[in-house]
Write a protein that holds these residues in place. Structure first.
Motif, PDB file in Angstrom:
ATOM      1  N   THR A   1       0.839  -1.199   0.000  1.00 20.13           N
ATOM      2  CA  THR A   1       0.000   0.000   0.000  1.00 20.13           C
ATOM      3  C   THR A   1       0.872   1.247   0.000  1.00 20.13           C
ATOM      4  OG1 THR A   1      -1.821  -1.135   1.110  1.00 20.13           O
ATOM      5  CG2 THR A   1      -1.753   1.266   1.327  1.00 20.13           C
ATOM      6  N   ALA A   2       1.938   1.236   0.819  1.00 19.77           N
ATOM      7  CA  ALA A   2       2.855   2.385   0.856  1.00 19.77           C
ATOM      8  C   ALA A   2       3.497   2.602  -0.514  1.00 19.77           C
ATOM      9  CB  ALA A   2       3.931   2.147   1.919  1.00 19.77           C
ATOM     10  N   ILE A   3       3.926   1.516  -1.153  1.00 23.25           N
ATOM     11  CA  ILE A   3       4.560   1.614  -2.474  1.00 23.25           C
ATOM     12  C   ILE A   3       3.558   2.159  -3.501  1.00 23.25           C
ATOM     13  CG2 ILE A   3       5.527   0.227  -4.363  1.00 23.25           C
ATOM     14  CD1 ILE A   3       6.735  -1.616  -2.127  1.00 23.25           C
TER      15      ILE A   3
ATOM     16  N   GLY B   1       1.290   6.553  -6.676  1.00 18.21           N
ATOM     17  CA  GLY B   1       0.088   7.343  -6.969  1.00 18.21           C
ATOM     18  C   GLY B   1       0.253   8.828  -6.710  1.00 18.21           C
ATOM     19  N   GLY B   2       1.423   9.254  -6.231  1.00 17.50           N
ATOM     20  CA  GLY B   2       1.670  10.689  -6.107  1.00 17.50           C
ATOM     21  C   GLY B   2       1.984  11.189  -4.721  1.00 17.50           C
ATOM     22  N   CYS B   3       1.945  10.322  -3.705  1.00 22.43           N
ATOM     23  CA  CYS B   3       2.311  10.792  -2.365  1.00 22.43           C
ATOM     24  C   CYS B   3       3.791  11.198  -2.349  1.00 22.43           C
ATOM     25  CB  CYS B   3       2.065   9.695  -1.327  1.00 22.43           C
ATOM     26  SG  CYS B   3       0.328   9.538  -0.868  1.00 22.43           S
ATOM     27  N   SER B   4       4.074  12.266  -1.611  1.00 19.03           N
ATOM     28  CA  SER B   4       5.460  12.715  -1.495  1.00 19.03           C
ATOM     29  C   SER B   4       6.200  11.932  -0.428  1.00 19.03           C
ATOM     30  CB  SER B   4       5.496  14.202  -1.145  1.00 19.03           C
ATOM     31  OG  SER B   4       4.761  14.428   0.045  1.00 19.03           O
TER      32      SER B   4
ATOM     33  N   GLN C   1      13.795   0.675   3.277  1.00 20.10           N
ATOM     34  CA  GLN C   1      14.753   0.706   2.155  1.00 20.10           C
ATOM     35  C   GLN C   1      14.209   1.487   0.971  1.00 20.10           C
ATOM     36  OE1 GLN C   1      15.423  -3.390   1.119  1.00 20.10           O
ATOM     37  NE2 GLN C   1      16.551  -3.844   2.996  1.00 20.10           N
ATOM     38  N   TYR C   2      12.911   1.644   0.911  1.00 20.08           N
ATOM     39  CA  TYR C   2      12.319   2.337  -0.233  1.00 20.08           C
ATOM     40  C   TYR C   2      12.400   3.849  -0.052  1.00 20.08           C
ATOM     41  CZ  TYR C   2      10.344  -2.035  -1.986  1.00 20.08           C
ATOM     42  OH  TYR C   2      10.194  -3.298  -2.497  1.00 20.08           O
ATOM     43  N   ALA C   3      12.854   4.548  -1.078  1.00 17.62           N
ATOM     44  CA  ALA C   3      12.898   6.008  -1.029  1.00 17.62           C
ATOM     45  C   ALA C   3      11.481   6.538  -0.830  1.00 17.62           C
ATOM     46  CB  ALA C   3      13.487   6.546  -2.332  1.00 17.62           C
TER      47      ALA C   3
ATOM     48  N   VAL D   1       8.259   0.631  -9.780  1.00 10.30           N
ATOM     49  CA  VAL D   1       7.959  -0.155  -8.587  1.00 10.30           C
ATOM     50  C   VAL D   1       8.770  -1.444  -8.638  1.00 10.30           C
ATOM     51  CG1 VAL D   1       6.176  -1.613  -7.559  1.00 10.30           C
ATOM     52  CG2 VAL D   1       5.660   0.774  -8.115  1.00 10.30           C
ATOM     53  N   ASP D   2       9.470  -1.741  -7.531  1.00  7.85           N
ATOM     54  CA  ASP D   2      10.235  -2.986  -7.416  1.00  7.85           C
ATOM     55  C   ASP D   2       9.725  -3.753  -6.201  1.00  7.85           C
ATOM     56  OD1 ASP D   2      12.024  -5.041  -7.378  1.00  7.85           O
ATOM     57  OD2 ASP D   2      13.785  -3.806  -6.917  1.00  7.85           O
ATOM     58  N   LEU D   3       9.068  -4.872  -6.445  1.00  9.53           N
ATOM     59  CA  LEU D   3       8.531  -5.661  -5.331  1.00  9.53           C
ATOM     60  C   LEU D   3       9.467  -6.804  -4.930  1.00  9.53           C
ATOM     61  CD1 LEU D   3       4.792  -5.882  -6.482  1.00  9.53           C
ATOM     62  CD2 LEU D   3       5.817  -4.230  -4.906  1.00  9.53           C
ATOM     63  N   LYS D   4      10.567  -6.976  -5.664  1.00  8.87           N
ATOM     64  CA  LYS D   4      11.442  -8.122  -5.385  1.00  8.87           C
ATOM     65  C   LYS D   4      11.998  -8.127  -3.953  1.00  8.87           C
ATOM     66  CE  LYS D   4      14.107  -7.532  -9.103  1.00  8.87           C
ATOM     67  NZ  LYS D   4      13.399  -6.477  -9.868  1.00  8.87           N
TER      68      LYS D   4
END
Ligand code: ZN
Length: 345
Positions: A181-183, A188-191, A208-210, A307-310
């Motif tokens: 959901t966060a990804i 979807g445009g969240c900063s 780990q995700y920016a 998007v990288d889900l790995k």
């Protein structure tokens, strides 16, 4: 055909079972390659039921799947033999009122894999409508294809939130659906997304995700973190993705006036919901049940590289070891996000 069968609550077997095999004019036959282990599969294994869905007869588990088309029905124009695909596990009655409204996910007659009495796909092959089968581009792996189903839930949550560019969001719960959901909210445009949980290893993976900030609520206050990040105004969107009744304590303190609370996690116990707090902020409240019309866009996001889900795939088991995979998933290890089972080469 060999399959992973939930015989009854707490009892799994790998054994032969008769499954429907006829390919209708609008169907395709798919050799299953990879299947993700979902919290719902595990819950049927450990509890034998989810709400009113009760396992009464042996049922094949698994609904997060990718594979290869091996046969197409006479009317199928969109797919061909050899296409690598992922599948949407819920097939509604397309003539239903819900389907005509575009909300086919809440069609009361939807037939959803591994939801009693419908068999899942932890087996060699499945026959499925082509309309609910999605081609994977060459740069999307089977493992990623099997992540599309849970990611579609995150996509649905982000869509329901009505994100405006630059919005700040909170996600409560750092399980696979919370992280996805966060990804999806970032895509979807969240900063910025602030995600909270009790599990340090899961928070480390999300962090780990920016754009994602992790908050361990055993060490820090989520409300204070959100207040600091928004100058006391509150988050534009709060996604509840834990399903924990405790998450609802003070949940509207996290939200800005006029913000949107999106309910993603399914509580299995009653929840105290602070209606005055919602009213005083004139909060919008949205709910998410699975997804509708999200698979194409989920595949596009992964193919685009946005998007990288790995990093969320913790471990992969061979089909012969799938009972061990379920036993591990049932333990709910802090460091496990998504376990997958491989049937293909
Ligand atoms: Zn799932």
């Amino acid at each position: 055909m060999q399959a992973l069968v939930l015989e009854r609550k707490g009892e799994l077997a790998i054994r032969d079972i008769d499954l429907p095999r006829d390919v209708g004019p609008n169907d395709v036959r798919i050799a299953i390659h990879t299947v993700g282990v979902c919290g719902s599969d595990v819950h049927y294994y450990t509890h034998g039921a989810i709400g009113s869905f009760v396992v009464r007869d042996p049922m094949v588990l698994g609904h997060e799947a990718a594979g290869t088309v091996t046969e197409i029905g006479a009317e199928v124009k969109t797919l061909k033999v050899g296409d690598r695909v992922c599948m949407e596990p819920g097939v509604p009655n397309m003539a239903s009122r819900a389907s005509k409204l575009g909300i086919y996910n809440v069609d009361p007659d939807v037939r959803f894999w591994a939801t009693p009495p419908i068999h899942g796909v932890l087996t060699a092959e499945v026959v499925h409508p082509a309309a609910f089968t999605y081609k994977l581009p060459d740069n999307v792996s089977f493992a990623e294809g099997a992540m599309i189903e849970p990611f579609a839930v995150g996509m649905q949550a982000a869509s329901r939130a009505g994100i405006a560019p630059g919005d700040v969001a909170v996600v409560i719960g750092c399980g696979p659906i919370g992280i996805m959901t966060a990804i999806a909210a970032l895509a979807g445009g969240c900063s910025r997304v602030i995600i909270s949980d009790l599990s340090a290893p899961k928070l480390a993976i999300a962090g780990q995700y920016a754009g994602i900030t992790s908050v361990n609520i055993t060490e820090a206050s989520l409300a204070e973190t959100v207040a600091d990040a928004t100058d006391g105004w509150g988050a534009d969107i709060v996604f509840e993705a834990s399903g924990s009744p405790r998450a609802y304590q003070g949940i509207f303190d996290l939200l800005r006036p006029g913000g949107t609370l999106v309910l993603v996690g399914l509580p299995v116990e009653p929840v105290a919901f602070d209606i005055p707090a919602a009213i005083f902020k004139e909060a919008h409240i949205e709910t998410v049940f699975r997804y509708a019309n999200n698979f194409d866009r989920a595949v596009n996001l992964i193919a685009s590289g946005k998007v990288d889900l790995k990093p969320l795939i913790t471990d992969t088991y061979a089909f012969a070891d799938s009972i061990a995979a379920f036993e591990r998933a049932a333990k709910g290890l802090a460091e496990d996000v998504k376990l997958q089972i491989r049937l293909g080469d």
